[in-house]
Design a protein around this motif. Structure first.
Motif, PDB file in Angstrom:
ATOM      1  N   ILE A   1     -13.744   3.112  -4.554  1.00  0.00           N
ATOM      2  CA  ILE A   1     -12.736   2.063  -4.889  1.00  0.00           C
ATOM      3  C   ILE A   1     -12.765   1.653  -6.461  1.00  0.00           C
ATOM      4  O   ILE A   1     -13.617   1.658  -7.013  1.00  0.00           O
ATOM      5  CB  ILE A   1     -13.140   0.552  -4.240  1.00  0.00           C
ATOM      6  CG1 ILE A   1     -11.973  -0.320  -4.242  1.00  0.00           C
ATOM      7  CG2 ILE A   1     -14.348   0.045  -4.583  1.00  0.00           C
ATOM      8  CD1 ILE A   1     -11.931  -1.515  -3.180  1.00  0.00           C
TER       9      ILE A   1
ATOM     10  N   CYS B   1      -2.820  -0.068  -4.024  1.00  0.00           N
ATOM     11  CA  CYS B   1      -2.213  -1.190  -3.579  1.00  0.00           C
ATOM     12  C   CYS B   1      -1.800  -1.870  -4.677  1.00  0.00           C
ATOM     13  O   CYS B   1      -2.660  -1.877  -5.641  1.00  0.00           O
ATOM     14  CB  CYS B   1      -3.366  -1.833  -2.952  1.00  0.00           C
ATOM     15  SG  CYS B   1      -2.997  -3.653  -2.355  1.00  0.00           S
TER      16      CYS B   1
ATOM     17  N   TRP C   1     -10.261  -3.215   1.030  1.00  0.00           N
ATOM     18  CA  TRP C   1      -9.680  -2.234   1.868  1.00  0.00           C
ATOM     19  C   TRP C   1     -10.240  -2.385   3.041  1.00  0.00           C
ATOM     20  O   TRP C   1     -11.638  -2.229   3.202  1.00  0.00           O
ATOM     21  CB  TRP C   1      -9.773  -0.926   1.356  1.00  0.00           C
ATOM     22  CG  TRP C   1      -8.725  -0.551   0.491  1.00  0.00           C
ATOM     23  CD1 TRP C   1      -9.294  -0.365  -1.197  1.00  0.00           C
ATOM     24  CD2 TRP C   1      -7.611  -0.130   0.474  1.00  0.00           C
ATOM     25  NE1 TRP C   1      -8.135  -0.306  -1.708  1.00  0.00           N
ATOM     26  CE2 TRP C   1      -6.915   0.038  -0.803  1.00  0.00           C
ATOM     27  CE3 TRP C   1      -6.603   0.056   1.349  1.00  0.00           C
ATOM     28  CZ2 TRP C   1      -5.650   0.496  -1.429  1.00  0.00           C
ATOM     29  CZ3 TRP C   1      -5.285   0.492   1.133  1.00  0.00           C
ATOM     30  CH2 TRP C   1      -4.902   0.618  -0.007  1.00  0.00           C
TER      31      TRP C   1
ATOM     32  N   LEU D   1      -8.129   3.451  -3.596  1.00  0.00           N
ATOM     33  CA  LEU D   1      -9.152   3.983  -2.712  1.00  0.00           C
ATOM     34  C   LEU D   1      -9.010   5.308  -2.963  1.00  0.00           C
ATOM     35  O   LEU D   1      -8.320   6.240  -2.058  1.00  0.00           O
ATOM     36  CB  LEU D   1      -9.041   3.332  -1.192  1.00  0.00           C
ATOM     37  CG  LEU D   1     -10.418   3.587  -0.541  1.00  0.00           C
ATOM     38  CD1 LEU D   1     -11.595   3.011  -0.924  1.00  0.00           C
ATOM     39  CD2 LEU D   1      -9.998   3.384   0.836  1.00  0.00           C
TER      40      LEU D   1
ATOM     41  N   ARG E   1      -9.791  -1.205   7.721  1.00  0.00           N
ATOM     42  CA  ARG E   1      -9.073  -0.189   8.458  1.00  0.00           C
ATOM     43  C   ARG E   1      -9.008  -0.671   9.963  1.00  0.00           C
ATOM     44  O   ARG E   1      -9.920  -1.545  10.278  1.00  0.00           O
ATOM     45  CB  ARG E   1      -9.720   1.276   8.411  1.00  0.00           C
ATOM     46  CG  ARG E   1     -11.066   1.543   8.700  1.00  0.00           C
ATOM     47  CD  ARG E   1     -11.498   2.796   8.352  1.00  0.00           C
ATOM     48  NE  ARG E   1     -12.910   2.808   8.733  1.00  0.00           N
ATOM     49  CZ  ARG E   1     -13.492   4.036   8.396  1.00  0.00           C
ATOM     50  NH1 ARG E   1     -13.219   5.147   7.634  1.00  0.00           N
ATOM     51  NH2 ARG E   1     -14.874   4.302   8.854  1.00  0.00           N
TER      52      ARG E   1
ATOM     53  N   CYS F   1      -4.704  -3.108   2.620  1.00  0.00           N
ATOM     54  CA  CYS F   1      -5.455  -3.866   1.468  1.00  0.00           C
ATOM     55  C   CYS F   1      -5.263  -5.218   1.460  1.00  0.00           C
ATOM     56  O   CYS F   1      -4.444  -5.831   2.180  1.00  0.00           O
ATOM     57  CB  CYS F   1      -4.270  -3.360   0.138  1.00  0.00           C
ATOM     58  SG  CYS F   1      -4.883  -4.095  -1.356  1.00  0.00           S
TER      59      CYS F   1
ATOM     60  N   GLU G   1       0.984  -0.995  -0.104  1.00  0.00           N
ATOM     61  CA  GLU G   1       0.025  -0.089   0.059  1.00  0.00           C
ATOM     62  C   GLU G   1       0.935   1.351   0.015  1.00  0.00           C
ATOM     63  O   GLU G   1       1.878   1.189   0.733  1.00  0.00           O
ATOM     64  CB  GLU G   1      -0.793  -0.126   1.244  1.00  0.00           C
ATOM     65  CG  GLU G   1      -1.806  -1.180   1.482  1.00  0.00           C
ATOM     66  CD  GLU G   1      -1.305  -1.918   2.430  1.00  0.00           C
ATOM     67  OE1 GLU G   1      -2.087  -2.798   3.234  1.00  0.00           O
ATOM     68  OE2 GLU G   1      -0.198  -1.987   2.598  1.00  0.00           O
TER      69      GLU G   1
ATOM     70  N   TYR H   1      -4.976   1.769   7.248  1.00  0.00           N
ATOM     71  CA  TYR H   1      -5.511   1.189   6.367  1.00  0.00           C
ATOM     72  C   TYR H   1      -4.869  -0.128   5.382  1.00  0.00           C
ATOM     73  O   TYR H   1      -3.704   0.379   5.231  1.00  0.00           O
ATOM     74  CB  TYR H   1      -5.929   2.321   5.163  1.00  0.00           C
ATOM     75  CG  TYR H   1      -7.161   3.192   5.392  1.00  0.00           C
ATOM     76  CD1 TYR H   1      -6.862   4.100   6.645  1.00  0.00           C
ATOM     77  CD2 TYR H   1      -8.389   3.070   4.966  1.00  0.00           C
ATOM     78  CE1 TYR H   1      -7.890   4.832   7.156  1.00  0.00           C
ATOM     79  CE2 TYR H   1      -9.300   3.709   5.371  1.00  0.00           C
ATOM     80  CZ  TYR H   1      -9.174   4.824   6.188  1.00  0.00           C
ATOM     81  OH  TYR H   1     -10.335   5.494   6.792  1.00  0.00           O
TER      82      TYR H   1
END
Length: 122
Positions: A69, A21, A35, A80, A37, A95, A5, A93
């Motif tokens: 996305i 990513c 994605w 993203l 978080r 991926c 990422e 965050y």
């Protein structure tokens, strides 16, 4: 599959960031991309996901209309775009890549994860 990422950083509320990513390895098998978080003390939360062809996208309710996305299968990238960021979007965050079945928001369906990129909104 290896996932890397980039694009995190610090931004003021209302600002924008674009996370990217890059995937390598068996991207043919593990082609459903998401994605997630995570904040300290909490589990990983699904933010968005996209199907292998790119025609279907999924979003967490709180980011609908603000995050987008997308993917470029020729380049093996998933982006993203995050607009109108809010302090509550602050998180690490990640991926993720998995096979194309299961609930998109279920972190256990994903087989591979990136190292994460920090997003701070304040």
């Amino acid at each position: 599959v290896q996932l890397v990422e980039s694009g995190g950083g610090s931004v003021q509320p209302g600002g924008s960031l674009r996370l990217s990513c890059v995937a390598s390895g068996d991207t043919y098998t593990y082609n459903f991309m998401g994605w997630f978080r995570q904040t300290p003390g909490k589990g990983r939360e699904g933010v968005a996901a996209i199907n292998p062809g790119g025609g279907l996208t999924y979003y967490f309710d709180s980011v609908k209309g603000r995050f987008t996305i997308s993917r470029d299968n020729a380049k093996n990238t998933v982006d993203l775009q995050m607009d109108n960021l809010k302090p509550e979007d602050t998180a690490m965050y990640y991926c993720a890549a998995g096979k194309p079945y299961g609930n998109w928001y279920d972190s256990t369906r994903y087989n591979f994860w990136g190292q994460g990129t920090q997003v701070t909104v304040s």
